[in-house]
Scaffold this active site. Structure first.
Site, PDB file in Angstrom:
ATOM      1  N   HIS A 159       0.802  -1.227   0.000  1.00 26.79           N
ATOM      2  CA  HIS A 159       0.000   0.000   0.000  1.00 26.79           C
ATOM      3  C   HIS A 159       0.836   1.279   0.000  1.00 26.79           C
ATOM      4  CE1 HIS A 159      -3.370  -2.549   0.175  1.00 26.79           C
ATOM      5  NE2 HIS A 159      -3.452  -2.697   1.488  1.00 26.79           N
ATOM      6  N   HIS A 199      -9.460   1.529   1.053  1.00 28.29           N
ATOM      7  CA  HIS A 199      -9.338   0.350   1.902  1.00 28.29           C
ATOM      8  C   HIS A 199     -10.405   0.328   2.995  1.00 28.29           C
ATOM      9  CE1 HIS A 199      -7.492  -3.114   3.652  1.00 28.29           C
ATOM     10  NE2 HIS A 199      -6.330  -2.968   3.027  1.00 28.29           N
ATOM     11  N   GLU A 257     -11.330  -4.159  -2.772  1.00 23.84           N
ATOM     12  CA  GLU A 257     -10.499  -3.072  -3.266  1.00 23.84           C
ATOM     13  C   GLU A 257     -10.347  -3.184  -4.792  1.00 23.84           C
ATOM     14  OE1 GLU A 257      -6.882  -3.100  -0.504  1.00 23.84           O
ATOM     15  OE2 GLU A 257      -8.119  -4.804   0.118  1.00 23.84           O
TER      16      GLU A 257
END
Length: 389
Positions: free
Chosen positions: A141, A211, A348
């Site tokens: 991420h 997220h 996601e």
């Protein structure tokens, strides 16, 4: 970079009191004071920039509360089968909890690169770039310095919140100065639309997503294994023991990963499957079949609340995560709640994990003169649900 259109549907408020305050013009002074108090829990100055809580409310009273710290969805209030507003996203009651070490990206905007990059390295135009390692030997991420930890410039216009951020060349190891704008729009038909735009002055890689952790029974409920899930995908990308894709596209037919026909999340999650063991459950990218932005790529239903979530995107992939790394050890969720193992799921929308290192995956390269554009929609419906296996 393939241009894509993304809609998203968040409705949230920090608490139920905020939701009613927002939708009732006759709210008393006590309710207004509560809203102000809750907003103050998100007021701070970080890196010289002001952090605030913003609440969007639609004509039906559904609402979403978002902080410009990491662009995080703090609360999302949507009607259940009895038209009672229910908060369906996990989160915290104050800004400080979102800054603690090991926080699981609750509700955050993710960038520059959503999901994992193997060994934190990729090569672009003949040059190798090394990123921050924050997931064992890999980058997750965006690294420790990802967008989830940045204070975004914010501008609210009714049911729309525009967030802007400039990521400088070399930030977290990524090349190029990246100008990013993300717009949250809460529509009157209970959909949260998230639109992403980005430009760069040097070739780079970009893969933006959100997220949010969902529990359609209501955040704080101890399981999502009873939720009924459909994913429009005939294949997924299997991973190694560190959750990096092998590069293969594996058919879902005959496996625990086949969600083409609705089934409960818990039905196959304990099967003796090496992929499920690697992820401690589902934590995999699905190769979407009809990602045209018009057909749902995923549908989730709660037999308890009657809330249905439909996901729309033109992204080629969808990461389904079944909350396997939640432990419930810290009782610091909203209202002091515990968020135990598999008490939330994430969907996601994305390009594939580790795409810069796999030539057969759709490219995530963005070059000067190009515009990264994508959009995802999370749409909520409410009606009694017929139970399936």
């Amino acid at each position: 970079m393939k241009k894509i259109f993304l809609k998203a549907l968040p409705f949230a408020t920090l608490c139920l009191t905020i939701a009613f305050t927002s939708c009732n013009p006759k709210s008393d002074k006590g309710s207004q004071a509560t809203e102000q108090t809750d907003s103050l829990k998100y007021s701070a100055t970080i890196d010289g920039k002001s952090v605030k809580l913003y609440t969007l409310t639609n004509k039906q009273g559904a609402s979403v509360s978002i902080t410009n710290y990491g662009g995080r969805i703090v609360s999302l209030m949507v009607p259940d089968k009895n038209n009672k507003l229910t908060d369906v996203v996990l989160g915290y009651d104050s800004l400080g909890a979102y800054r603690k070490k090991g926080e699981p990206f609750f509700g955050a905007l993710i960038g520059r690169y959503g999901n994992r990059i193997g060994k934190g390295k990729f090569t672009l135009d003949g040059k190798e770039y090394s990123l921050q390692l924050n997931d064992g030997v890999n980058t997750l991420h965006g690294g420790n310095d990802g967008f989830f930890s940045k204070v975004w410039d914010a501008k609210q216009d009714g049911q729309k919140l525009e967030l802007s951020y400039v990521s400088n060349d070399g930030e977290a190891g990524y090349p190029g100065k990246l100008d990013v704008k993300v717009t949250y729009t809460l529509t009157d038909d209970n959909a949260l639309q998230i639109d992403y735009l980005a430009t760069t002055d040097k070739a780079t890689v970009v893969n933006l997503t959100n997220h949010a952790y969902f529990n359609l029974n209501g955040e704080g409920n101890n399981t999502i294994l009873d939720h009924e899930l459909t994913i429009d995908a005939n294949a997924y990308t299997p991973v190694d023991s560190t959750l990096i894709p092998t590069g293969k596209l594996q058919p879902v037919a005959g496996t625990a990963f086949d969600f083409n026909k609705a089934k409960t999340i818990g039905k196959s999650i304990e099967e003796n499957d090496q992929q499920l063991k690697f992820g401690k459950g589902y934590d995999h990218n699905f190769v979407l079949t009809h990602h045209d932005g018009k057909t749902p790529v995923a549908i989730v239903k709660s037999p308890v609340s009657g809330i249905t979530l439909e996901v729309y995107t033109v992204e080629p992939g969808l990461q389904f995560y079944s909350g396997n790394f939640l432990t419930g050890a810290d009782k610091d969720g909203k209202g002091g709640k515990s968020y135990p193992h598999r008490s939330a799921f994430c969907l996601e929308t994305q390009h594939f994990p580790d795409a810069p290192n796999h030539a057969n995956f759709a490219s995530t390269v963005l070059k000067p003169g190009e515009t990264y554009k994508t959009s995802t929609t999370y749409k909520f419906l409410n009606a009694p649900v017929k139970k399936v296996d």
